[in-house]
Design an enzyme around this catalytic site. Sequence first.
Site, mmCIF file in Angstrom:
data_model
loop_
_atom_site.group_PDB
_atom_site.id
_atom_site.type_symbol
_atom_site.label_atom_id
_atom_site.label_comp_id
_atom_site.label_asym_id
_atom_site.label_seq_id
_atom_site.Cartn_x
_atom_site.Cartn_y
_atom_site.Cartn_z
ATOM 1 N N GLY A 1 31.638 27.773 16.093
ATOM 2 C CA GLY A 1 31.479 28.863 15.135
ATOM 3 C C GLY A 1 32.341 30.074 15.432
ATOM 4 N N GLU B 1 30.983 19.479 22.707
ATOM 5 C CA GLU B 1 31.151 20.732 21.973
ATOM 6 C C GLU B 1 31.163 21.893 22.960
ATOM 7 O OE1 GLU B 1 29.714 20.439 17.633
ATOM 8 O OE2 GLU B 1 27.949 20.638 18.863
ATOM 9 N N ASN C 1 27.327 19.061 10.165
ATOM 10 C CA ASN C 1 26.072 19.699 10.570
ATOM 11 C C ASN C 1 25.895 20.961 9.734
ATOM 12 O OD1 ASN C 1 23.975 20.983 11.871
ATOM 13 N ND2 ASN C 1 25.109 21.376 13.775
ATOM 14 N N TRP C 2 24.923 20.900 8.819
ATOM 15 C CA TRP C 2 24.740 22.042 7.901
ATOM 16 C C TRP C 2 23.781 23.092 8.451
ATOM 17 C CZ3 TRP C 2 24.568 18.841 2.678
ATOM 18 C CH2 TRP C 2 25.866 18.419 2.384
ATOM 19 N N LYS C 3 23.286 22.879 9.650
ATOM 20 C CA LYS C 3 22.454 23.888 10.319
ATOM 21 C C LYS C 3 21.391 24.442 9.364
ATOM 22 C CE LYS C 3 26.336 24.713 13.351
ATOM 23 N NZ LYS C 3 27.020 25.562 14.280
ATOM 24 N N GLU D 1 22.997 25.175 20.039
ATOM 25 C CA GLU D 1 22.067 26.207 19.541
ATOM 26 C C GLU D 1 20.633 25.885 19.956
ATOM 27 O OE1 GLU D 1 23.655 25.880 15.610
ATOM 28 O OE2 GLU D 1 25.516 26.721 16.413
ATOM 29 N N SER E 1 34.732 24.412 15.880
ATOM 30 C CA SER E 1 35.775 24.966 15.004
ATOM 31 C C SER E 1 36.791 23.917 14.526
ATOM 32 C CB SER E 1 36.472 26.151 15.675
ATOM 33 O OG SER E 1 35.523 27.180 15.945
ATOM 34 N N HIS F 1 21.922 20.034 20.594
ATOM 35 C CA HIS F 1 22.997 20.897 20.083
ATOM 36 C C HIS F 1 22.962 22.217 20.845
ATOM 37 C CE1 HIS F 1 25.169 23.646 17.485
ATOM 38 N NE2 HIS F 1 25.784 22.584 17.016
ATOM 39 N N GLY G 1 30.650 22.102 11.803
ATOM 40 C CA GLY G 1 29.680 23.038 11.247
ATOM 41 C C GLY G 1 30.275 23.760 10.050
ATOM 42 N N GLY G 2 30.820 24.950 10.297
ATOM 43 C CA GLY G 2 31.300 25.825 9.221
ATOM 44 C C GLY G 2 32.161 25.144 8.169
#
Length: 251
Positions: free
Chosen positions: A177, A171, A9-11, A100, A215, A98, A236-237
């Site tokens: 994150g 999640e 997921n590159w957000k 966010e 994470s 998600h 993500g990250g």
Amino acid sequence: MIKKLMAANWKMYKTWEEARQTARELVVAIGHDLPSDREVLLIPPFTALQGVGEMLAGQGGYFLGGQNFYPEAEGAFTGEISPGQLTDAGCRFALVGHSERRHVLGEKDELLARKVAFGLENKLGIILCIGEKIDERKNGLVEEVLTRQLEKGLGSIDRNVSAKDLSIAYEPVWAIGTGETADNEDIAEAHLLIRKKLKDLTDQGEQIRILYGGSVKPDNCAGIIGLDNVDGVLVGGASLKADSFSQIVLA
Ligand code: PGA
């Protein structure tokens, strides 16, 4: 056999060219080593979908996904995108709910349920994201929160939904994150609970993929992916660089 889904997921990161470059590097880094029991899903920002899709053309085992959509076919919904527009751009899957979107952008279970049902009706595979906040975990509410998010999120779909078209991503909000991963025992417990609930709510609950996210990194992925009822990861990250995400895919 359920293939493990390794999702990036590159957000709201990466330009068109940066996204293409990362996708290209990833395909090169993985080369012919992608195990036959794994699939890779890249979820770039909307503006990079087509460019990343070009990089994945002809690569077996790689899929494109959208980060969000609105549950209408078309219309006056400025700033939104439809399932049909995502499939037109090459998407096989899309995220719904998600953390966010739930907690930063205020999306509620009712809207998410409409998205799940409408996306499925419109040939989009859905990854419904669920997870508890830290205070909910501290107050012993994990089961209650996950049950509610699943019952509401899946409340409007057919029981006989194909396991190919629906996945759940667990999640924990506090692990996204933050560098803090849930410990393997907690992940296994949550995934077992989700598996039981999926079996109650759907006919193919045993086969529906349950991903873990929060994470995930190259050094913890192998331990997580090996747990019972963990059928993939949502990253993500550590998915933003081809080097670390290729290690995760191959872990
Ligand atoms: P993270 O993000 O890997 O950076 O924790 C996971 C996600 O938001 O899906």
